[in-house]
Structures are given as C-alpha cells and as structure tokens.
Write a protein that holds these residues in place. Structure first.
Motif, PDB file in Angstrom:
ATOM      1  N   ARG A 269     -15.527 -79.091 -60.148  1.00 39.63           N
ATOM      2  CA  ARG A 269     -16.286 -78.758 -61.361  1.00 39.63           C
ATOM      3  C   ARG A 269     -16.130 -79.853 -62.413  1.00 39.63           C
ATOM      4  O   ARG A 269     -17.099 -80.216 -63.104  1.00 39.63           O
ATOM      5  N   GLU A 270     -14.906 -80.383 -62.555  1.00 35.65           N
ATOM      6  CA  GLU A 270     -14.685 -81.461 -63.529  1.00 35.65           C
ATOM      7  C   GLU A 270     -15.469 -82.718 -63.149  1.00 35.65           C
ATOM      8  O   GLU A 270     -16.024 -83.402 -64.024  1.00 35.65           O
TER       9      GLU A 270
ATOM     10  N   ALA B 182     -18.990 -82.272 -64.107  1.00 38.08           N
ATOM     11  CA  ALA B 182     -19.143 -82.342 -65.563  1.00 38.08           C
ATOM     12  C   ALA B 182     -19.146 -83.789 -66.051  1.00 38.08           C
ATOM     13  O   ALA B 182     -19.953 -84.175 -66.907  1.00 38.08           O
TER      14      ALA B 182
ATOM     15  N   THR C 122     -10.957 -81.561 -60.443  1.00 40.66           N
ATOM     16  CA  THR C 122     -11.548 -80.560 -59.567  1.00 40.66           C
ATOM     17  C   THR C 122     -13.024 -80.875 -59.367  1.00 40.66           C
ATOM     18  O   THR C 122     -13.596 -81.733 -60.053  1.00 40.66           O
TER      19      THR C 122
END
Length: 427
Positions: free
Chosen positions: A208-209, A212, A206
């Motif tokens: 967000r991943e 990160a 995703t």
C-alpha cells in the motif's frame, strides 16, 4: 599573428578571471580590428544573427522548465520513489542519488541544475545515514553531469545547431551512453558503500505504501514521457517540447503539488532569465570567436596538420578525447562546443565518423569537464550545497572521474552505443 592574438588574449583574460563571454568578445573584437578583414559592424551583427535560431529557443525554455520542476516538488518525489526501490540495499542512498540524477537529467537538461536540485535534498539525508560527506558530494557532482548527456540536453541543442544536425537525433543518440554512465556510477556507489561498511537500510515499504508513493510521484515520473515521447512521437519539435515542459512544470508545481508560490515563481523566472541571458551571451560571443578563427583559416590549417600526423580514426579520436578533456578543465561547456565544433567536426567526418557519434563523444568529454577543476561548475555547486570545501568535493570525484573516462573510451570506440537507437527509429 591573428591566431596568436585570439588565443593569447583569450587565455590572458581567462587567467585574470574575466567572465568567459566578455573574454571571448574582447579577444574576437581586437583580432578582427587588427586583421582589418571585416567592417566594424561585424561583431554586433554577429551577436544578433548567432542567436537568431529556432532550435536555440529551446535553451531558455528547458532552463525555466527545470527550475520550475525543481522548486515545484518534483525532485523530492523522484527521491521518494528511489528510496522505495533501493533504500533496502547496501549503499541504497548512494544508488538513489545516481538514479534521481538520471531522472532529473531528463527534466532539466542542465548539469548544475541537477546537482543543485538533487544535492539540496539528498546530501543532508546521506549525512544522516552515515555516508562520508566527501563521497556523497563527489557522487552527486559526478552524477549531475548526466544532465547534459541524457536528453533533453541544452549542450546537445547547441551542438546540433553548430553542426547542422537534427536535435531529435542527438537526443536519441544520448540515451544509451547516458544510461551506461549512470549504470557505471551505480556500480561504483554500491562497491564504495560496501567498502565503507555502509549497512543496508531498514526501509521495507508495504504494498500500500509503494502504491501511495508511486501515485504521489506519477506527475513527476510522467515528465520524461511527455517531453521525450512528444519529440520522438512527432507531436512537437524539441523547441516546442521545451515550452510544453514549462507549462507542465508550472501547472503541476502550482496547482497539483501546490509547492510553487507567487514568490517562488518570481525567483524562478528571474533566475532562469539570468541563466538564459548568460548562456545566450556566451553563444553569441563564442560564435564570433569561431568565425574569427574561420576567417583566419585556423580550422583548415589545423586539419591539415593533424591529418598529416594522424591518419587512423582511432588515433584521431584518442587525440581529440585528450584535447577535449583538457579543454573541459578550463572552458565552459557551451563556449567549447561552439568554438571547437567547426574545427574538429570536419576532421572526424573526413575519416568516416558520423557527426552524431562525434557529438556524443564531445558532450561526454565536456560533461567530465564539469567535475574537473579549475572550472568544474558542478564542483562549485556541490560545494555550496553541501557546505564542504572545494578540495573535499574534488577528492570525492576522483574515482567517479576514472569510471567516467573508462566509459567514455567505450562510447568512443563503439559507435553503435550512440547510433543504434536513432537507427532503430529510422532517424
């Protein structure tokens, strides 16, 4: 007679598996004693003066920087970034292997170090995903040779010192050829994976991943920017950049990623010291060997012979490529550079080939030598890391070897690939 002693004794010692540095030292010393042209103190003095060079100080620093960054978790984070971008495609892990080797090459400056760092993490992961072990280990061994083509490169420092050219210009000249070889290996990895029926991965991160992973890897991704940006931006010299790389790797591995313990630091410093000592001993003894050749006039005689037979630059470059490919199969890279540069460089320069372009051609040839037996050091490292027999690794390098030779010919006959970037930056 002296030339026969030099080459005959060297060949005999190498066949007996005597270490390269010791073989060079014995052959040079015996030949100089027999010739009687220099005093007995010439050899020890030459060993000292040959490594008394500011650019050569970059070698132990780059070795230590690469080891610190490999043990400090930077290579794992580079792999995570590669998996994020390429894991969803056919042959994704194979492509990640090549891309990670490209990035780690811009950290370590060493072919074997790149194979060891990337292979230790990626080869088990590729085996888990169903890749053939021979293909995986052969691909990593081949891609690891980019460690001496993509800057910063330890052999480039050695060549620049031997040829009296700018280290920074050599680094810049290696960027495009290194990326071109990397791209060719990526295409090979994709096509071979597709042929083997390798299915696309199911990794779909995703947004967000992805952020990160990039955030976690930002310190690793900054290494080439810091080292190469500092060199080309005029902030520090290549030697100073190597020292900066050591400090950067030490701080990031110890205090940011916290993967370097005191025990790791001891092993890292001890290992880097041993590797540096080995390389410096080879540099010193190979320089003495080269000086012995010069004293006997071998370069002049060889130049006269070759120019009497070959008078076209393209034929000369083809002949030199063949010679270097053969030499790379049985001679260590740094020793080959120091011995052959004073012999071959005057020949190509006399026919209008630039020293920087020839340096890239020489280094690419010797990089290929890292995956050709019997002295292909990347093969032994890949065999040790993968647990496969040497024969299995060699079989996996056959097609990459053909691909790299094809790109070598393009690099040889299109000088702009090596010279355009330095010219663009006014070097």
């Amino acid at each position: 007679m002296i030339s026969l002693i030099l080459f005959g004794l060297l060949a005999g010692l190498l066949l007996l598996s005597v270490p390269v540095a010791i073989s060079l030292a014995i052959a040079s010393t015996v030949a100089l004693i027999v010739s009687g042209t220099v005093s007995g103190s010439y050899v020890p003095q030459g060993l000292v003066t040959s490594i008394d060079s500011f650019p050569l100080m970059a070698v132990p620093f780059f070795i230590l920087a690469g080891d610190l960054m490999g043990r400090g978790g930077l290579s794992q984070r580079l792999i995570n970034v590669g998996r994020m971008f390429f894991g969803r495609y056919t042959g994704g892990m194979a492509i990640i292997a090549v891309v990670t080797c490209i990035f780690f090459a811009a950290i370590s400056g060493s072919g074997p170090a790149t194979v060891a760092a990337v292979g230790a993490i990626l080869l088990p992961a590729m085996a888990k995903d169903g890749y053939k072990p021979g293909f995986s280990s052969g691909l990593v061994a081949s891609s690891g040779s980019l460690g001496i083509i993509i800057p910063p490169s330890i052999p480039m420092v050695i060549y620049a010192t031997s040829a009296n050219v700018s280290v920074s210009k050599m680094f810049m000249a290696g960027v495009v050829p290194g990326l071109l070889i990397g791209l060719a290996l990526i295409v090979y990895a994709f096509l071979q994976s597709k042929k083997d029926g390798q299915r696309p991965g199911d990794y779909r991160p995703t947004g967000r991943e992805m952020l990160a992973v990039l955030n976690d890897a930002k310190w690793a991704l900054m290494v080439p920017v810091v080292i190469l940006g500092g060199i080309y931006g005029g902030v520090f010299t290549p030697t100073e950049a190597a020292a900066v790389g050591v400090i950067y790797g030490l701080i990031v591995g110890t205090f940011v990623y916290r993967e370097l313990s005191l025990g790791d630091l001891y092993k890292t410093f001890a290992g880097a010291a041993m590797t540096s000592a080995t390389i410096m001993l080879i540099v010193g003894t190979a320089t003495i060997f080269g000086r012995a050749l010069t004293i006997e006039g071998v370069p002049v005689m060889l130049a006269a012979f070759i120019t009497s037979v070959v008078d076209q630059p393209w034929l000369l470059l083809l002949a030199i490529n063949i010679v270097l490919l053969i030499v790379g199969t049985f001679m260590e890279t740094i020793a080959a550079i120091i011995i052959l540069t004073p012999i071959l460089l005057p020949l190509v320069v006399a026919l209008g080939v630039s020293a920087e372009h020839f340096g890239i051609v020489m280094i690419v040839n010797l990089a290929i030598g890292m995956i050709t037996p019997p002295v292909g050091v990347n093969l032994f490292v890949a065999s040790r890391v993968s647990g496969l027999t040497l024969e299995s690794v060699v079989k996996g390098t056959v097609t990459p070897l053909i691909v790299m030779i094809a790109v070598l010919l393009v690099i040889t006959y299109v000088p702009a690939l090596s010279l355009a970037l330095p010219a663009f930056f006014g070097m």
